[in-house]
Design an enzyme around this catalytic site. Structure first.
Site: not given
Length: 791
Positions: A370, A375, A41, A365, A617, A272, A210, A179
């Site tokens: 997306r 930041r 893939d 997920k 008690w 990443h 990444y 990985k």
């Protein structure tokens, strides 16, 4: 044939070459590219396209190529599959259709499939390459093996390459690894050791795609280009926090077999997001191209991180994940996975420059959009008295926007009230025409924006770096182990933590919002109730106790049997601690049917419980004769006390029957019990109080509308119940809240609506008496079974 192809392409490409500056530094020659897993893939989606792009860029550089797709399947079966993949590769927009057609045709001519299963297969490949070099009279530049296979196969394939496929002296060998590079520190160390026995550090290229993303690859150049402006503010005094976020809308269907073993922290945060964090915080290298310096500066950051523990993370799991696991892994309906699909981690660096500065790493997920970004939010010391829309009062931030989201393209954004940045390089441009979109609630016009002139795929960029031997965008063994050394303790501490369930998409609303407090992070909403059967059946086999928060207090939850086991163990632990400290344990137990299972557990299983030093008690009592079935004391006696060896003088029933009558105020039964309590219990502070909660929110025998605030300083009082028998005797909040530990036990589906309401209401003891339970110096713990919690 290869020389003919080479010269034909050189002639074609000199009309409009696409080579890059600096590539002549590498000795030209013949390069053999082998993708092991060449019909998989990843190869289909990215790798063959990336190597085709490399081929286009290199045809006029003096290099020739051969491409091999390798795999376990026989040649006759896999060859058609490979060529269907190769036919789908495409050229960039700047390549003419005529030239693209010729390049594709030659690329396909240079490619073939080879079965690579046994050592003999690798030996045959090596013989084929040597024979080709001799026949064509070519000098070999190097061999590139891309291992697009499961990590467990790396060591075996590396050994085969080492023993049979090494090029002769003078040519390079580069082996690319995908990985995961291990599951934790120990497994990563084992894998690294295995690979080191076959390959040198220089030959290994651990890829993190990444680092090939255009914005990520320009973080260091951006910091260097704007160094004079950034240096004074790139520190804890000016940065409020850093957010590194990767949100995805998709589930993990089809990947469950892999994902359930790894989860979001191993899949995204450990690699990443950690790499992005190091790029943002590392000391700037003198030369970005010097891989040793870049990797060394990254390692310095990884080595300076404060340890990550359970208090530095929250985890979640989308609601349908359990069913997907059961289906794909063929698990039974009572199987429950603890694998997180969402995580937020608060990291901090033990360094003078960044000490105390929060760094949030977040990924999940089935979220609302997306998007990926890093930041940097700066502190703003300007306050606008009237015009709050003034640019000076808006957040000051730098955003490295990886793509997707509202912006839909990769970009670097800098607030206009911060500074105007220099362009990172000549292949980037400033965006001056703005679409009508917002980023973090601000119009895009509030930012200076720069973006690549041409968007490029991350794998294609990294493949180019591998070919050129540039290692600064890859993971060294030392850095890999340092990263796992940071993350492994956190993963271990979370192993038995049940993740918060979230519905997915926009329905998540504020379920996953987090709260930072010092060095800790927690969910902002402390309990989430989802009315669904996502936890499956009622089997307790193999399922562990869940811990969390409810109404700002600790919560323990599990199936009923396990919950009772846990509560019984906690009571014995408290008893042993109290007796060790002061020689005696004072335990107050409530009535009703809820604690009966607990009584049985203590009687039948806790044979070492220190009953001889325990005083029992009553929390409350119905005003009936102690021989009647409705009596709380009779229940306590029949289900617990008569089965354990406790001295009779350590048992303290409430005196509801005095002078041949029940609960008459003049008889002073409540005051009598209070005096006994004051005399025997130090500071009137029970070691452990067990309470239940009624359907109307009452606890002990303190009922809605009972005006508990009018009981004054009394420790014991006569109260009225709305149901028969109406008269009760009860401990008051004055003594309950002096206890060292108070346990609120809630069980059964019938209590689900109550728990849902209690999760939302504010403290109002007159309407919801249980909200008045607030130990002054002790701990309150809610013990809620899954039927009550989830319905």
């Amino acid at each position: 044939m290869f020389l003919t192809v080479f010269f034909l392409l050189v002639a074609l490409c000199t009309q409009g070459g696409n080579g890059k500056e600096g590539e002549e530094a590498q000795r030209p020659g013949h390069v053999s590219v082998v993708i092991v897993g060449g019909t998989g893939d990843l190869a289909k989606k990215y790798l063959w396209q990336g190597f085709f792009q490399l081929y286009i860029n290199q045809v006029n550089s003096g290099n020739t190529f051969s491409f091999y797709g390798g795999g376990q399947s026989p040649t006759e079966k896999a060859t058609p599959v490979l060529f269907e993949i190769l036919k789908a590769v495409s050229c960039s927009k700047d390549v003419s259709q005529e030239r693209c057609a010729l390049l594709k045709d030659q690329f396909l001519r240079l490619a073939q499939y080879r079965q690579l299963k046994s050592l003999e297969d690798y030996q045959d490949l090596a013989k084929h390459i040597e024979q080709q070099l001799q026949e064509e009279g070519m000098t070999e530049a190097g061999r590139l093996f891309y291992l697009s296979v499961p990590a467990f196969a790396y060591a075996d394939i590396a050994e085969k390459i080492n023993s049979s496929c090494r090029p002769k002296s003078g040519a390079w060998l580069r082996v690319v690894l995908e990985k995961p590079f291990g599951h934790d520190y120990g497994s990563a160390q084992v894998l690294a050791s295995q690979l080191r026995s076959s390959l040198t550090e220089e030959e290994m290229y651990r890829i993190d795609h990444y680092l090939g993303k255009q914005v990520v690859s320009k973080m260091l150049p951006f910091r260097i280009q704007n160094k004079k402006l950034l240096d004074p503010i790139w520190n804890k005094h000016h940065i409020e926090r850093v957010e590194i976020v990767l949100k995805e809308t998709l589930d993990v269907k089809g990947r469950i077999a892999f994902y359930d073993q790894y989860g979001v922290i191993r899949d995204v945060l450990q690699n990443h997001l950690t790499e992005v964090m190091t790029l943002l915080t590392m000391r700037l290298p003198k030369n970005v191209s010097r891989s040793e310096e870049v990797l060394g500066n990254k390692l310095q950051i990884l080595s300076s991180m404060l340890p990550l523990g359970k208090n530095q993370a929250v985890i979640g799991q989308y609601q349908t994940y359990k069913a997907e696991v059961q289906q794909e892994l063929n698990k039974t309906k009572d199987h429950v996975s603890h694998t997180p699909t969402f995580a937020a981690v608060l990291a901090q660096i033990d360094d003078a420059q960044y000490e105390g500065m929060p760094i949030l790493l977040i990924s999940g997920k089935m979220l609302d959009e997306r998007v990926g970004y890093a930041r940097v939010l700066f502190k703003n010391d300007i306050f606008c008295v009237q015009n709050h829309n003034n640019v000076h009062c808006k957040p000051k931030q730098i955003v490295f926007y990886f793509g997707h989201g509202s912006l839909q393209y990769p970009a670097i954004l800098v607030s206009k009230n911060l500074f105007k940045p220099a362009l990172v390089d000549s292949e980037w441009k400033e965006v001056t025409e703005h679409k009508d979109v917002n980023v973090f609630g601000l119009p895009i016009s509030d930012f200076y924006i720069q973006t690549p002139m041409e968007q490029k795929e991350a794998y294609a960029e990294l493949i180019s770096h591998i070919f050129l031997g540039q290692k600064n965008s890859f993971i060294s063994t030392e850095n890999l182990l340092a990263s796992w050394d940071l993350w492994t303790p956190l993963l271990s501490s979370l192993a038995s933590t049940f993740p918060r369930i979230y519905p997915g998409g926009a329905d998540n609303a504020d379920v996953l919002d987090i709260h930072l407090k010092g060095k800790d992070v927690s969910y902002n909403n402390e309990v989430v109730i989802i009315s669904t059967d996502h936890l499956g059946g009622t089997s307790t086999n193999g399922f562990q106790v869940m811990q969390g928060k409810f109404r700002s207090s600790e919560m323990v939850s599990a199936w009923a049997e396990q919950l009772v086991d846990k509560l019984a163990a906690d009571i014995q632990e408290a008893a042993e601690a109290a007796i060790y400290e002061g020689g005696v344990f004072h335990l107050a137990l409530s009535g009703g049917s809820t604690p009966l299972a607990l009584f049985h557990r203590l009687a039948d299983h806790h044979f070492t419980f220190p009953w001889r030093n325990t005083h029992v008690w009553m929390v409350d009592e119905r005003c009936v004769l102690p021989t009647e079935l409705e009596s709380n004391f009779r229940n306590l006696h029949d289900h617990l006390l008569q089965h354990v060896r406790i001295p009779y003088y350590n048992i303290h029933p409430m005196p509801v029957h005095l002078n041949q009558r029940l609960c008459v105020e003049e008889d002073g039964g409540a005051l009598m019990y209070e005096k006994q309590l004051i005399k025997l219990v130090n500071s009137s502070s029970f070691h452990f109080v067990l309470l239940g909660v009624g359907y109307d929110g009452h606890t002990a025998s303190l009922f809605p509308g009972g005006k508990t605030d009018e009981l004054g300083d009394s420790l014991v009082a006569l109260t009225e119940s709305p149901s028969k028998p109406h008269q009760r005797m009860s401990l008051t909040f004055n003594v309950i809240n002096r206890a060292r530990k108070v346990a609120l036990l809630v069980m059964g589906k019938g209590k689900h609506e109550l728990i849902t309401q209690l999760s939302r209401v504010k403290d109002n003891p007159d309407k919801w008496p249980v909200t008045g339970v607030k130990p002054t110096n002790g701990n309150l713990v809610w013990y809620i079974d899954y039927d009550a919690l989830l319905g």
